[in-house]
Design a protein around this motif. Structure first.
Motif, PDB file in Angstrom:
ATOM      1  N   UNK A  90      20.304   1.164   4.933  1.00 43.35           N
ATOM      2  CA  UNK A  90      21.270   1.032   5.857  1.00 43.35           C
ATOM      3  C   UNK A  90      19.988   1.192   6.972  1.00 43.35           C
ATOM      4  N   UNK A  91      18.970   2.077   6.946  1.00 41.06           N
ATOM      5  CA  UNK A  91      18.175   1.964   8.169  1.00 41.06           C
ATOM      6  C   UNK A  91      17.080   1.092   8.280  1.00 41.06           C
ATOM      7  N   UNK A  92      16.971  -0.114   8.363  1.00 39.86           N
ATOM      8  CA  UNK A  92      15.495  -0.650   8.848  1.00 39.86           C
ATOM      9  C   UNK A  92      14.079   0.624   9.818  1.00 39.86           C
ATOM     10  N   UNK A  93      13.067   0.114   9.211  1.00 41.29           N
ATOM     11  CA  UNK A  93      12.288   1.656   9.623  1.00 41.29           C
ATOM     12  C   UNK A  93      11.019   0.810  10.931  1.00 41.29           C
ATOM     13  N   UNK A  94       9.953   0.430  10.668  1.00 37.94           N
ATOM     14  CA  UNK A  94       9.897  -0.095  11.224  1.00 37.94           C
ATOM     15  C   UNK A  94       9.277  -1.621  11.463  1.00 37.94           C
ATOM     16  N   UNK A  95       7.769  -2.625  12.023  1.00 35.08           N
ATOM     17  CA  UNK A  95       7.937  -3.462  12.546  1.00 35.08           C
ATOM     18  C   UNK A  95       6.264  -3.431  11.088  1.00 35.08           C
ATOM     19  N   UNK A  96       6.023  -4.351  10.456  1.00 32.69           N
ATOM     20  CA  UNK A  96       4.702  -5.123  10.545  1.00 32.69           C
ATOM     21  C   UNK A  96       4.260  -4.828   9.322  1.00 32.69           C
ATOM     22  N   UNK A  97       3.574  -5.119   8.009  1.00 28.26           N
ATOM     23  CA  UNK A  97       3.945  -5.084   6.934  1.00 28.26           C
ATOM     24  C   UNK A  97       2.195  -5.739   6.097  1.00 28.26           C
ATOM     25  N   UNK A  98       1.989  -5.824   5.185  1.00 34.03           N
ATOM     26  CA  UNK A  98       0.939  -6.412   4.366  1.00 34.03           C
ATOM     27  C   UNK A  98       1.080  -8.225   5.003  1.00 34.03           C
ATOM     28  N   UNK A  99       2.105  -8.426   5.076  1.00 26.85           N
ATOM     29  CA  UNK A  99       2.148 -10.120   4.798  1.00 26.85           C
ATOM     30  C   UNK A  99       2.688 -10.468   6.698  1.00 26.85           C
ATOM     31  N   UNK A 100       3.286  -9.677   7.075  1.00 31.15           N
ATOM     32  CA  UNK A 100       3.134  -9.587   8.308  1.00 31.15           C
ATOM     33  C   UNK A 100       4.894  -9.996   9.045  1.00 31.15           C
ATOM     34  N   UNK A 144       0.930  -1.276  -0.204  1.00 28.57           N
ATOM     35  CA  UNK A 144       0.203  -0.080  -0.149  1.00 28.57           C
ATOM     36  C   UNK A 144       0.623   1.196   0.179  1.00 28.57           C
ATOM     37  N   UNK A 145       2.631   1.285   0.659  1.00 31.99           N
ATOM     38  CA  UNK A 145       3.053   2.158   0.604  1.00 31.99           C
ATOM     39  C   UNK A 145       3.436   2.195  -1.002  1.00 31.99           C
ATOM     40  N   UNK A 146       3.412   1.151  -1.750  1.00 32.75           N
ATOM     41  CA  UNK A 146       4.344   1.311  -2.824  1.00 32.75           C
ATOM     42  C   UNK A 146       3.373   2.078  -3.765  1.00 32.75           C
ATOM     43  N   UNK A 147       1.755   1.775  -3.583  1.00 25.98           N
ATOM     44  CA  UNK A 147       1.106   2.450  -4.694  1.00 25.98           C
ATOM     45  C   UNK A 147       0.986   3.500  -4.242  1.00 25.98           C
ATOM     46  N   UNK A 148       1.451   3.959  -3.256  1.00 30.32           N
ATOM     47  CA  UNK A 148       1.168   5.466  -3.607  1.00 30.32           C
ATOM     48  C   UNK A 148       2.368   6.777  -2.951  1.00 30.32           C
ATOM     49  N   UNK A 149       3.699   6.142  -3.184  1.00 24.52           N
ATOM     50  CA  UNK A 149       4.727   6.772  -3.075  1.00 24.52           C
ATOM     51  C   UNK A 149       5.365   6.791  -4.933  1.00 24.52           C
ATOM     52  N   UNK A 151      -1.075  -8.675  -4.099  1.00 26.26           N
ATOM     53  CA  UNK A 151      -0.066  -8.916  -2.724  1.00 26.26           C
ATOM     54  C   UNK A 151      -0.088 -10.324  -2.316  1.00 26.26           C
ATOM     55  N   UNK A 152      -0.397 -11.531  -3.299  1.00 30.40           N
ATOM     56  CA  UNK A 152      -0.824 -12.139  -2.330  1.00 30.40           C
ATOM     57  C   UNK A 152       0.563 -13.523  -3.428  1.00 30.40           C
ATOM     58  N   UNK A 153      -0.562 -13.045  -4.614  1.00 27.75           N
ATOM     59  CA  UNK A 153      -0.020 -13.803  -5.805  1.00 27.75           C
ATOM     60  C   UNK A 153       1.595 -13.818  -6.027  1.00 27.75           C
ATOM     61  N   UNK A 154       2.364 -15.148  -6.275  1.00 29.33           N
ATOM     62  CA  UNK A 154       3.824 -15.004  -5.599  1.00 29.33           C
ATOM     63  C   UNK A 154       4.355 -14.571  -7.336  1.00 29.33           C
ATOM     64  N   UNK A 155       3.498 -14.096  -8.872  1.00 30.77           N
ATOM     65  CA  UNK A 155       4.394 -13.398  -9.470  1.00 30.77           C
ATOM     66  C   UNK A 155       4.544 -12.585  -9.298  1.00 30.77           C
ATOM     67  N   UNK A 156       3.003 -11.578  -8.222  1.00 32.37           N
ATOM     68  CA  UNK A 156       3.620  -9.960  -8.339  1.00 32.37           C
ATOM     69  C   UNK A 156       4.408  -9.586  -7.002  1.00 32.37           C
ATOM     70  N   UNK A 157       4.107  -8.793  -6.405  1.00 32.18           N
ATOM     71  CA  UNK A 157       4.535  -8.284  -4.845  1.00 32.18           C
ATOM     72  C   UNK A 157       5.404  -9.416  -4.290  1.00 32.18           C
TER      73      UNK A 157
END
Length: 956
Positions: free
Chosen positions: A520-530, A375-380, A494-500
């Protein structure tokens, strides 16, 4: 028979001699010789007497002829030579403007004095020759001035100059790409780059190549002589031009005395670097930008120069005898210098060993990368372009474009329906027409992506598609009509192995992270797929792509952070007064404890607050930043009250429950409290733009900056609809449509190899009539190589520039540019340029001595300083639009282009040629320059290759 003949001859001869002697006696021979001599002598005397008498008669005739007597002409000639020469009157008017004529006259006077008079007076005291030269120069300047006044300079400055610079940059970029493809490890890579540059130039220009003029001093002098002679032919009267002696003198003065030194100075890389630093002199050098330049430098000379200077400063600091508070400052400086030396040594060893590694490949194999949610990729903007490229590679572009199109349809439909409702309240009814247009737009989306005829077609549940078709046929379309299918498409991507999921394992994903500055620096935990670490939606800082940075990934230790404002004060910087707050920070973990102080302004707090409330909307209701105060904001009581309020703000922010509720907030807090200059997320201009677009923000919250697509039928429908909804609605609808809602093509647009063509005057997308848009789009294309990337990003940048220009200047921007060009060519500005030229060549009226070439170490450090300032001055907004890595590469490419004197000369000569073509449009200068450059070796080799490739086809 021959023997008998010779005997008879001798016999008869002897008989004749005997008879002669017997008859006349033995003295007869002497008498005979005497008679012959007397005959010859008499003939000579008679001829002499006859000639004398005839000559005397001829001279008598000449005395009575029209010719003057010689004895009278010689004295007269001597008398004329002894007379004093009459002074020649010279009109000192040149251009018709006194402010220009005065410095020009001084330039002429200084040129004659330093290039002619110093040797001429050793030959003659007669000044008539010098006056004739001066008169010829003035006549040429008068003609030049007259031509300049008749010339329209606006196309030259706004079109041709920009096109030529863009072409030069394109040639340099292609040359760099060729060398990279060859994988050359030659020591003299600079020479190879120059050769490759002119190879690409002749392929792009087709008819001309300037390699000889730029690389051979002898050919360069010959070119300037020929050029000056042509100019003298155009500007001088025929009589003066036919005077070879004077013509050669003037030609040498112009070519070798003025043009050649000027061109050498303008093309000197060290001079350009100093000029760049001077232009950005108001910007203070940033330590972080400086270290990034050191870590990314591939020039051993630069690294050694910085290392030597750091070692010198280190020795000086260690020699100081300090005590008290100063010793801590000295220790910090020593530690910083030791770190700089260490980084330089590490980088030099890596370059010398030839073990340079592509950091993107290293990161791809590193295994621990940030996970950016879909969802971040789609709005950046930056992230979306990489995902779009990947989806096109895998054939899933239809799903992505459908999702974007539906977002665009929803927002546009909501906007238009709201406008329609407001107009209905005013008693204006257009319900049927509007709904008809919405239905046509919705059918356009359906036909393009979901119908059986769609190619490529979005593969989704047939029941949902049939339900949508039924709704379109029997009900009025709503903004939410595609929501169910859009949600399914999102889940599929989001779920199809061919895509995201596969995208996260692709090199495009790593490049996306580099552009977002997230290697360099990871930001935060928790994403679409956990799983994994996630993205906060904002770049974390500046470029972090060195090998050392990639090897230092932070661990997951529990950190306790405490901070409070310990003191406040008022600072004055360059006449600007502001309050400064000293924040004492304590950080504890399992093994260590640290304490430091950092200093922040209220504007830093305000920017930080804006950043976190935009990313975490729930914080806006919890965190309240103390408000601004326009007057008396430096009052002591007010500062103490604000200090107390800001302390309360900090304590609430650092509350453990708050940090647990928003894990990603920790990164922002650490960055804000770190002991370094705070890097604002948005500049002042961006804040002003936020104010400008706030009325649109609420209705477009879910779309952000990347939801930008509707099909062509919808675009046409929305345009027709907005035409019927009043001027305000029409302007808003067009702005939104132009800025955001254009469908990216399912198939990439094909070009006829544009990189092997000049940057032509016309630019696509109908921007020729908008001068600033054309210039900015062209420069961004070439500097940041946007045409190599997908056209969706380029189109969005063009739309953003259009909005920016319209919001800043409105429709008067072209007029302002034309006025600015007129101002640049006004007498005041021309006079100022002439004065600068005079003062540079003749400071205080004395010919400037040749400036000694600066030491190599100083020149290398100047290069580092120039690159640091250029990177530092780039706005963060630009990085957010096109990516941090692309911005860095583009800026450094331009800087590197100016580090080769031969290439700089080529650009100077191109500008000079275009200037003369503009000034003398009827004199066929393009053909002349082609002839002057016809001896180019690269041109000859190109023609041979062209002939060899065409010969087989002709034979067939």
């Amino acid at each position: 028979s021959c023997l008998q003949t010779s005997l008879s001859i001798w016999g008869w001869g002897s008989l004749g001699l005997v008879l002669f002697l017997v008859t006349f006696g033995p003295f007869a021979i002497f008498y005979f010789a005497f008679y012959i001599l007397c005959f010859v002598g008499g003939g000579f005397v008679v001829t002499l007497l006859f000639g004398k008498s005839n000559s005397e008669k001829y001279l008598e005739q000449c005395e009575h002829s029209f010719l003057p007597c010689t004895s009278v002409g010689i004295p007269k000639c001597i008398e004329e030579m002894k007379r004093e020469a009459k002074p020649i009157k010279i009109d000192r008017r040149l251009t018709g403007a006194n402010i220009i004529d005065e410095p020009l006259q001084q330039v002429i006077q200084f040129s004659l004095r330093d290039y002619v008079q110093y040797w001429y007076y050793t030959l003659s005291d007669d000044e008539s020759f010098l006056l004739e030269i001066r008169q010829a120069l003035q006549y040429a300047l008068v003609q030049f001035s007259a031509r300049s006044k008749e010339t329209d300079w606006q196309p030259y400055f706004t079109t041709r100059l920009v096109d030529d610079f863009g072409t030069h940059l394109r040639v340099f970029r292609k040359a760099q790409q060729r060398i990279a493809e060859k994988g050359s490890q030659m020591k003299d890579q600079a020479e190879e780059l120059v050769d490759t540059f002119f190879e690409v130039e002749v392929e792009m220009e087709k008819e001309v190549c300037r390699d000889l003029v730029c690389t051979s001093p002898k050919d360069e002098e010959g070119f300037l002589r020929d050029l000056c002679e042509v100019l003298l032919y155009i500007l001088l009267p025929p009589g003066d031009f036919q005077n070879k002696i004077m013509r050669y003198f003037v030609r040498e003065i112009l070519s070798r005395g003025i043009l050649l030194p000027l061109i050498n100075q303008l093309s000197d890389p060290d001079y350009i670097n100093q000029y760049v630093i001077w232009m950005i002199r108001d910007s203070n050098c940033n330590y972080e930008a400086f270290m990034n330049i050191i870590k990314l430098s591939d020039n051993i000379g630069e690294l050694e120069a910085v290392k030597d200077k750091a070692s010198e400063e280190l020795q000086y600091l260690r020699s100081l005898d300090t005590a008290g508070d100063d010793i801590n400052t000295i220790k910090n400086q020593i530690n910083s210098l030791l770190y700089v030396i260490k980084v330089c040594d590490s980088r030099i060893q890596r370059l010398q060993s030839g073990k340079e590694i592509d950091t993107v490949k290293l990161a791809a194999n590193f295994g621990k990368l940030c996970t950016v949610p879909l969802d971040h990729i789609l709005v950046d903007n930056v992230a979306l372009q990489f995902f779009m490229d990947y989806m096109q590679q895998t054939g899933g572009q239809a799903h992505l474009f459908f999702w974007m199109t539906v977002e665009g349809y929803r927002v546009t439909a909501q906007q238009q329906l709201e406008v329609l409702q407001s107009r209905q309240k005013d008693g204006k009814h257009q319900t049927n027409q509007t709904k008809g247009l919405l239905r046509a737009a919705a059918f356009g989306v359906y036909e393009q992506y979901l119908s059986e005829k769609a190619s490529p077609r979005v593969n989704i549940d047939d029941n949902l598609v049939a339900k949508l078709a039924e709704t379109l046929n029997h009900e009025d379309p709503t903004p939410e009509i595609f929501d169910d299918i859009q949600r399914k498409v999102y889940e599929l991507m989001l779920r199809d192995e061919r895509f995201y999921p596969s995208f996260k394992q692709n090199v495009l994903y790593v490049r996306m992270l580099a552009e977002l500055d997230m290697l360099k620096d990871p930001s935060f935990r928790g994403s679409d797929d956990g799983e994994g670490e996630s993205f906060n939606g904002s770049p974390t800082g500046s470029i972090n792509l060195s090998l050392d940075d990639l090897s230092n990934v932070p661990s997951d230790e529990t950190v306790q952070l405490h901070a409070y404002i310990s003191d406040t004060g008022v600072c004055n910087d360059h006449g600007k007064t502001y309050a400064l707050y000293a924040i004492t920070v304590h950080r504890r973990n399992a093994n260590s404890e640290e304490m430091w102080k950092t200093y922040r302004r209220y504007s830093d707090f305000h920017d930080f607050h804006m950043r976190i409330t935009e990313q975490f909307e729930n914080l806006a209701n919890i965190l309240k930043l103390p408000g601004k105060k326009t007057f008396n904001n430096m009052d002591r009581e007010f500062l103490e009250k604000r200090k107390k309020d800001l302390n309360a703000y900090l304590q609430l922010l650092l509350n453990p429950e708050m940090m647990k509720a928003s894990p990603a907030l920790a990164h922002y807090v650490y960055d804000f409290l770190e002991n370094k200059a705070y890097s604002k997320g948005k500049g002042d201009f961006a804040r002003k733009m936020d104010t400008f677009v706030n009325p649109l923000r609420n209705s477009m919250r879910n779309v952000s900056n990347a939801v930008k697509s509707i099909p062509d039928s919808l675009a046409e429908g929305m345009t027709k609809m907005s035409d019927n909804m009043g001027k305000m609605s029409e302007r808003l609808g067009q702005d939104i449509k132009q800025s955001f809602f254009k469908v990216p093509p399912l198939m990439q647009k094909t070009y006829s190899d544009p990189d092997h063509c000049r940057v032509a005057a016309p630019i696509d997308d109908n921007v020729d009539d908008n001068i600033p848009l054309r210039v900015m789009l062209l420069l961004m294309d070439e500097v940041f190589d946007l045409k190599e990337r997908n056209q969706w990003l380029r189109r969005n940048i063009k739309n953003l520039l259009q909005q920016l220009i319209r919001a800043t200047y409105g429709d008067t921007i072209n007029r302002k540019i034309v006025d600015h060009v007129d101002w640049m060519t006004s007498p005041e500005q021309v006079a100022d340029a002439v004065k600068r030229f005079r003062d540079a060549f003749w400071p205080n009226g004395i010919l400037a001595e040749t400036v000694p070439r600066r030491d190599k170490a100083i020149r290398m450090r100047t290069r580092v300083a120039g690159k640091t300032k250029l990177l530092e001055v780039m706005p963060d907004e630009l990085k957010h639009i096109i990516g941090a890595e692309t911005t860095r590469k583009g800026i450094l490419r331009v800087f590197e282009m100016f580090q080769h004197s031969q290439l700089n000369k080529r650009m100077v000569y191109v500008f000079l040629e275009r200037f003369l073509e503009t000034l003398f449009p009827q004199n066929k200068f393009p053909e002349l320059f082609n002839k002057l450059h016809s001896k180019s070796k690269q041109m000859q080799r190109y023609k041979q290759r062209l002939h060899s490739t065409q010969a087989p086809s002709l034979q067939k």
